[in-house]
Design a protein around this motif. Sequence first.
Motif, PDB file in Angstrom:
ATOM      1  N   GLU A   8       0.839  -1.196   0.000  1.00 55.27           N
ATOM      2  CA  GLU A   8       0.000   0.000   0.000  1.00 55.27           C
ATOM      3  C   GLU A   8       0.874   1.245   0.000  1.00 55.27           C
ATOM      4  OE1 GLU A   8      -3.080   2.363   2.998  1.00 55.27           O
ATOM      5  OE2 GLU A   8      -2.684   0.219   3.323  1.00 55.27           O
ATOM      6  N   TRP A   9       1.887   1.253   0.883  1.00 53.67           N
ATOM      7  CA  TRP A   9       2.794   2.395   0.965  1.00 53.67           C
ATOM      8  C   TRP A   9       3.520   2.630  -0.361  1.00 53.67           C
ATOM      9  CZ3 TRP A   9       8.174   1.867   0.471  1.00 53.67           C
ATOM     10  CH2 TRP A   9       8.918   3.048   0.676  1.00 53.67           C
ATOM     11  N   PHE A  10       4.043   1.566  -0.965  1.00 51.33           N
ATOM     12  CA  PHE A  10       4.811   1.731  -2.201  1.00 51.33           C
ATOM     13  C   PHE A  10       3.921   2.233  -3.334  1.00 51.33           C
ATOM     14  CE2 PHE A  10       7.162   0.087  -5.969  1.00 51.33           C
ATOM     15  CZ  PHE A  10       8.336   0.795  -5.769  1.00 51.33           C
ATOM     16  N   ALA A  11       2.700   1.696  -3.424  1.00 51.89           N
ATOM     17  CA  ALA A  11       1.777   2.164  -4.459  1.00 51.89           C
ATOM     18  C   ALA A  11       1.441   3.638  -4.266  1.00 51.89           C
ATOM     19  CB  ALA A  11       0.499   1.315  -4.444  1.00 51.89           C
ATOM     20  N   GLN A  12       1.216   4.052  -3.013  1.00 49.84           N
ATOM     21  CA  GLN A  12       0.929   5.461  -2.746  1.00 49.84           C
ATOM     22  C   GLN A  12       2.138   6.335  -3.038  1.00 49.84           C
ATOM     23  OE1 GLN A  12      -1.903   6.779  -2.118  1.00 49.84           O
ATOM     24  NE2 GLN A  12      -3.164   5.511  -0.798  1.00 49.84           N
ATOM     25  N   LEU A  13       3.323   5.824  -2.756  1.00 56.27           N
ATOM     26  CA  LEU A  13       4.547   6.574  -3.051  1.00 56.27           C
ATOM     27  C   LEU A  13       4.658   6.860  -4.542  1.00 56.27           C
ATOM     28  CD1 LEU A  13       7.308   7.770  -2.343  1.00 56.27           C
ATOM     29  CD2 LEU A  13       8.222   5.433  -2.282  1.00 56.27           C
TER      30      LEU A  13
ATOM     31  N   ALA B 217       2.034  12.506  -9.013  1.00 56.70           N
ATOM     32  CA  ALA B 217       1.182  13.680  -8.779  1.00 56.70           C
ATOM     33  C   ALA B 217       2.031  14.937  -8.616  1.00 56.70           C
ATOM     34  CB  ALA B 217       0.317  13.456  -7.547  1.00 56.70           C
ATOM     35  N   ALA B 218       3.149  14.822  -7.907  1.00 56.80           N
ATOM     36  CA  ALA B 218       4.034  15.972  -7.746  1.00 56.80           C
ATOM     37  C   ALA B 218       4.546  16.450  -9.102  1.00 56.80           C
ATOM     38  CB  ALA B 218       5.206  15.614  -6.829  1.00 56.80           C
TER      39      ALA B 218
ATOM     40  N   TYR C 262       8.500  19.206  -6.964  1.00 57.50           N
ATOM     41  CA  TYR C 262       9.482  18.134  -6.801  1.00 57.50           C
ATOM     42  C   TYR C 262       9.980  18.082  -5.366  1.00 57.50           C
ATOM     43  CZ  TYR C 262      13.697  15.294  -7.290  1.00 57.50           C
ATOM     44  OH  TYR C 262      14.652  14.318  -7.141  1.00 57.50           O
ATOM     45  N   ALA C 263      10.081  16.878  -4.840  1.00 61.68           N
ATOM     46  CA  ALA C 263      10.768  16.601  -3.577  1.00 61.68           C
ATOM     47  C   ALA C 263      11.481  15.277  -3.778  1.00 61.68           C
ATOM     48  CB  ALA C 263       9.780  16.510  -2.412  1.00 61.68           C
ATOM     49  N   PRO C 264      12.646  15.085  -3.208  1.00 60.84           N
ATOM     50  CA  PRO C 264      13.358  13.824  -3.405  1.00 60.84           C
ATOM     51  C   PRO C 264      12.510  12.620  -2.997  1.00 60.84           C
ATOM     52  CG  PRO C 264      14.786  15.449  -2.388  1.00 60.84           C
ATOM     53  CD  PRO C 264      13.406  16.044  -2.383  1.00 60.84           C
ATOM     54  N   PHE C 265      12.757  11.501  -3.666  1.00 67.18           N
ATOM     55  CA  PHE C 265      11.961  10.300  -3.472  1.00 67.18           C
ATOM     56  C   PHE C 265      11.986   9.850  -2.006  1.00 67.18           C
ATOM     57  CE2 PHE C 265      10.951   5.787  -4.973  1.00 67.18           C
ATOM     58  CZ  PHE C 265       9.706   6.120  -5.472  1.00 67.18           C
TER      59      PHE C 265
ATOM     60  N   PRO D 288      18.365  15.190 -11.529  1.00 71.57           N
ATOM     61  CA  PRO D 288      18.770  16.341 -12.348  1.00 71.57           C
ATOM     62  C   PRO D 288      17.612  17.018 -13.084  1.00 71.57           C
ATOM     63  CG  PRO D 288      20.302  14.529 -12.646  1.00 71.57           C
ATOM     64  CD  PRO D 288      19.131  13.977 -11.889  1.00 71.57           C
ATOM     65  N   VAL D 289      16.595  16.248 -13.483  1.00 67.02           N
ATOM     66  CA  VAL D 289      15.478  16.851 -14.219  1.00 67.02           C
ATOM     67  C   VAL D 289      14.316  17.217 -13.300  1.00 67.02           C
ATOM     68  CG1 VAL D 289      16.071  15.723 -16.375  1.00 67.02           C
ATOM     69  CG2 VAL D 289      14.480  14.587 -14.819  1.00 67.02           C
ATOM     70  N   ARG D 290      14.382  16.746 -12.032  1.00 68.30           N
ATOM     71  CA  ARG D 290      13.388  17.095 -11.013  1.00 68.30           C
ATOM     72  C   ARG D 290      11.962  16.751 -11.449  1.00 68.30           C
ATOM     73  NH1 ARG D 290      15.467  20.035  -6.915  1.00 68.30           N
ATOM     74  NH2 ARG D 290      13.490  21.081  -6.425  1.00 68.30           N
ATOM     75  N   ARG D 291      11.847  15.618 -12.098  1.00 67.06           N
ATOM     76  CA  ARG D 291      10.559  15.054 -12.484  1.00 67.06           C
ATOM     77  C   ARG D 291      10.668  13.541 -12.319  1.00 67.06           C
ATOM     78  NH1 ARG D 291       7.232  18.472 -15.151  1.00 67.06           N
ATOM     79  NH2 ARG D 291       6.199  16.891 -16.393  1.00 67.06           N
ATOM     80  N   PHE D 292       9.563  12.909 -11.964  1.00 71.54           N
ATOM     81  CA  PHE D 292       9.576  11.472 -11.738  1.00 71.54           C
ATOM     82  C   PHE D 292       9.084  10.710 -12.966  1.00 71.54           C
ATOM     83  CE2 PHE D 292       9.335  13.115  -7.352  1.00 71.54           C
ATOM     84  CZ  PHE D 292      10.400  12.417  -6.796  1.00 71.54           C
TER      85      PHE D 292
END
Length: 227
Positions: free
Chosen positions: A37-42, A48-49, A55-58, A144-148
């Motif tokens: 559940e946690w990993f899917a929400q992550l 979504a970010a 952006y925030a680090p993983f 570096p690109v600040r996108r997931f």
Amino acid sequence: MTKPTVLVFDVNETLLDIAALEPLFLRLFGDGAVLREWFAQLVVYAQAATLAGRYAPFGALGAGVLRMVGETHGVPVAEADVAELKDRTLGMPAHPDVLPALERLRGAGFRLVTLTNSAPDPDASPLERTGIARLVERQFSVDPVRRFKPAPEVYLQVSEALALPSDAFCLVAAHAWDTLGAQGLGWSGALVARPGNAALCVPGLPLPDVAAPDLSALADAMIRLWR
């Protein structure tokens, strides 16, 4: 179809076993399955970010999502629990099939690189610790690109850095959303269907070019198909 020459590996769950985090979730929630559940929400909140232009680090997202899941379950999450999550994440082992499969793929002439949602840690590298780093020529991060992933910019940084066309690449991942993102840019996609993962079969969306239940079988299939 052009045969890809560069295999780009996702890291978390594809190469590294997230089951190493399960004891934390068993202790906190009394149910190790809350890990999923946690990993899917992550993954959801990372994407979504990106869609929201933030952006925030993983790792920071992972800590925030742990607290959020704790709140929805009525379980308090302490700073020590967050610290344990980080320690366990940095200590995740490679799946047993990873090193032999990477050796065979490199021996077959493929170039190997990694591409992860996780930001680099200057003090600890799971890929160095597990022996994966010695088998890959480059390690790429979304930082570096600040996108997931699956944002196009994440994959494009790899093709630009290696100065090769899109059809030279194949994204290898345990997640269909990841292969789907790479295929949207003209890459090939290879799915290793680890437990809890499967191909997404929807009309109008591309299936992975090759799929197998483990990395050993996937390596065999890619060598047969592209070598």
